[in-house]
Scaffold this motif. Structure first.
Motif, short mmCIF file in Angstrom:
data_model
loop_
_atom_site.label_atom_id
_atom_site.label_comp_id
_atom_site.label_asym_id
_atom_site.label_seq_id
_atom_site.Cartn_x
_atom_site.Cartn_y
_atom_site.Cartn_z
N UNK A 8 -14.31 12.66 53.62
CA UNK A 8 -14.71 11.82 54.67
C UNK A 8 -16.18 13.14 55.32
N UNK A 9 -15.73 14.14 54.97
CA UNK A 9 -17.09 14.94 55.45
C UNK A 9 -18.54 13.92 54.57
N UNK A 10 -18.05 13.97 52.96
CA UNK A 10 -19.24 14.30 52.59
C UNK A 10 -19.96 12.54 52.74
N UNK A 11 -18.75 11.50 52.70
CA UNK A 11 -19.08 10.08 53.30
C UNK A 11 -20.49 10.29 54.56
N UNK A 12 -19.91 11.69 55.40
CA UNK A 12 -19.95 11.51 57.17
C UNK A 12 -21.55 11.71 56.39
#
Length: 93
Positions: A8-12
């Motif tokens: 999720x952090x990488x996608x953000x």
């Protein structure tokens, strides 16, 4: 759960890279890759990554972040051209 949070952090980060690349200032597109570099370097020194994974992450991330920045800049330039064409059609330029 830990892997899900990382994804999720990488996608953000990729979404933020795209949005910052659509900004008028070109240097804004270097913020997210710098943050990613610091995060991966911290992971290396904390022992979560080995050198091979570190290099692979940096190479893959550099390619992906560059592509996101390029597509964001292209959309920004298209938007500017569209606005200029609208101004020319209304004789405002």
């Amino acid at each position: 759960m830990n892997e899900f949070i990382r994804l999720v952090i990488l996608a953000a980060m990729f979404a933020a890279q795209y949005l910052l690349s659509m900004n008028r200032h070109l240097f804004m597109s270097f913020i997210i890759p710098a943050i990613f570099f610091v995060m991966v370097t911290i992971g290396l020194y904390m022992g979560e990554l080995n050198w091979i994974m570190y290099i692979v992450f940096l190479i893959v991330a550099a390619i992906l972040f560059t592509e996101e920045a390029r597509s964001g800049r292209k959309k920004y330039n298209d938007k500017i051209k569209s606005e200029l064409n609208k101004m020319k059609s209304k004789d405002l330029l």
